[in-house]
Design a protein around this motif. Sequence first.
Motif, PDB file in Angstrom:
ATOM      1  N   VAL A 275      11.144   2.621  -4.541  1.00 28.40           N
ATOM      2  CA  VAL A 275      10.587   3.148  -3.295  1.00 28.40           C
ATOM      3  C   VAL A 275       9.301   3.935  -3.539  1.00 28.40           C
ATOM      4  N   HIS A 276       9.331   4.855  -4.483  1.00 29.90           N
ATOM      5  CA  HIS A 276       8.150   5.682  -4.748  1.00 29.90           C
ATOM      6  C   HIS A 276       6.965   4.830  -5.219  1.00 29.90           C
ATOM      7  N   PHE A 277       7.256   3.816  -6.008  1.00 25.61           N
ATOM      8  CA  PHE A 277       6.186   2.933  -6.497  1.00 25.61           C
ATOM      9  C   PHE A 277       5.485   2.246  -5.326  1.00 25.61           C
ATOM     10  N   TYR A 278       6.255   1.729  -4.371  1.00 23.95           N
ATOM     11  CA  TYR A 278       5.657   1.019  -3.240  1.00 23.95           C
ATOM     12  C   TYR A 278       4.954   1.981  -2.281  1.00 23.95           C
ATOM     13  N   VAL A 279       5.495   3.171  -2.132  1.00 24.33           N
ATOM     14  CA  VAL A 279       4.831   4.161  -1.280  1.00 24.33           C
ATOM     15  C   VAL A 279       3.459   4.509  -1.856  1.00 24.33           C
ATOM     16  N   GLU A 280       3.363   4.604  -3.170  1.00 21.90           N
ATOM     17  CA  GLU A 280       2.078   4.892  -3.808  1.00 21.90           C
ATOM     18  C   GLU A 280       1.059   3.793  -3.490  1.00 21.90           C
ATOM     19  N   LEU A 281       1.509   2.554  -3.428  1.00 25.10           N
ATOM     20  CA  LEU A 281       0.608   1.455  -3.086  1.00 25.10           C
ATOM     21  C   LEU A 281       0.133   1.566  -1.637  1.00 25.10           C
ATOM     22  N   VAL A 282       1.053   1.901  -0.751  1.00 25.11           N
ATOM     23  CA  VAL A 282       0.708   2.027   0.670  1.00 25.11           C
ATOM     24  C   VAL A 282      -0.174   3.250   0.897  1.00 25.11           C
ATOM     25  N   TRP A 283       0.029   4.306   0.132  1.00 23.71           N
ATOM     26  CA  TRP A 283      -0.749   5.538   0.249  1.00 23.71           C
ATOM     27  C   TRP A 283      -2.249   5.255   0.141  1.00 23.71           C
ATOM     28  N   GLN A 284      -2.607   4.280  -0.664  1.00 24.12           N
ATOM     29  CA  GLN A 284      -4.009   3.944  -0.867  1.00 24.12           C
ATOM     30  C   GLN A 284      -4.663   3.392   0.401  1.00 24.12           C
ATOM     31  N   LEU A 285      -3.869   2.950   1.361  1.00 26.90           N
ATOM     32  CA  LEU A 285      -4.417   2.386   2.599  1.00 26.90           C
ATOM     33  C   LEU A 285      -4.750   3.457   3.630  1.00 26.90           C
ATOM     34  N   GLY A 286      -4.316   4.684   3.382  1.00 22.93           N
ATOM     35  CA  GLY A 286      -4.619   5.778   4.308  1.00 22.93           C
ATOM     36  C   GLY A 286      -4.081   5.512   5.704  1.00 22.93           C
ATOM     37  N   GLU A 287      -4.923   5.708   6.715  1.00 16.71           N
ATOM     38  CA  GLU A 287      -4.514   5.583   8.109  1.00 16.71           C
ATOM     39  C   GLU A 287      -4.370   4.134   8.563  1.00 16.71           C
TER      40      GLU A 287
END
Length: 313
Positions: A275-287
Motif C-alpha cells: 500500500v505505501h509503495f503505491y501511495v508513493e507513486l500516486v503522491w507524485q501526481l499531486g492534485e
Amino acid sequence: MQKSQRLIQLIMMVNARKSFTVKELADELGLSTRTITRDLQELSELGVPIYSIQGRGGGYKLLQERLLPPISFSEGEAVAMFFACQSLNYFSSLPFGDGAGSALHKFYHYSPADVREQIDRLKNRVAIYSPYRLMSPEILQTLLQAIMIRSVVTIDYNSRSGVLKRNIQPIGLYASSGYWYCPAYCFLREEIRQFRADRFLSASLNESIPCRGDIEQKTLLDKPEKDHLEQKVLLLELTKKGVWLLESNTRFTSTIQRNEDGSGTAAVPIAAEDVHFYVELVWQLGEEAKIQGPIEAIAYIEQKIESMRRLYS
C-alpha cells in the motif's frame, strides 16, 4: 577446404569445448596433427587465448575469455548494434566491464568508410537517455557473473532497517529509470526479494552455499506471486492530466477507466504490504489524482500531507 575456412571452423570447435588434444581435432577434421599444431599456433598469434597443458594426458585449453568466430553484419545491422551499445553510455555503471566500449570501438573502426560517415552524421542526433544514478560497476559485474556461473552472492545491503549481511541467489538484472535492480532469492527471509543495486555496499561470490534448483529455473518474466498475501484494491479518481500521466506506468495502465471528458478512475489490485509503495507513486501526481480507498492508503496520504504542512509552516 581453404585455410581461412579451416581456421574459422577450428575457432568454433575449440570454443565449444573446455580442453582438447591435437589428435582429437585432427581426427575430427581429417587432417594431420602437424597441420592442426600449425593452425593452433597461428590462432594463438591472432589472439585466440589457447594455452598448452604440460605432462601426461596434456593437450590444450582455452582461457575463460573466449573469442567468437567472425560474424558478418549488414550495414543496417552494424548501425543498429552501434547505437544499441552507444545507448549504454548514459548509464553511470554497467555490469559488462570494458566489453561494451570495446565492442563499440570495433563496430565503428572496422566498418566501411561510408558506414562510418552515416554513423558520424547520426551522432548526437539519436540517443536513448537514462537518468544518471551512481552505483558500483564492480558489484554489478559480480551479480552478472553469479547469474552466469550459478553462484550465491554474499552482500552487505543498505536497507531501511540498516546495513544487513545476506546471502542471495540472483535471478536476473534489469535497469529501470537509471537504477539497476536484482530480483533474488534471500536465504535469510527464505523468499524472493527485489534488491536495488545502488544499495549494495559489497558483493562477493559465495560458492560454499549450493544454489537452489527451483530458483535457477526462474527468469525476470517470473514475477513473485503475492496471491497468498492479504489483498487490497487501490481506488483512484483521476483528472484528464492524471490519466495522461498514469497511463505510462505499466502498474496502472490496464486498470484505468476513462470518462467521456478525458478524466477517469482506476481500481488497482495490490498486496496489502504494498500500500505505501503505491501511495508513493500516486503522491507524485499531486492534485491530478485522489485516493478514494482503501482506508490505509488514505491515512498514509493524509500523514504525508500533514508532514509537508508542518515542514513549511
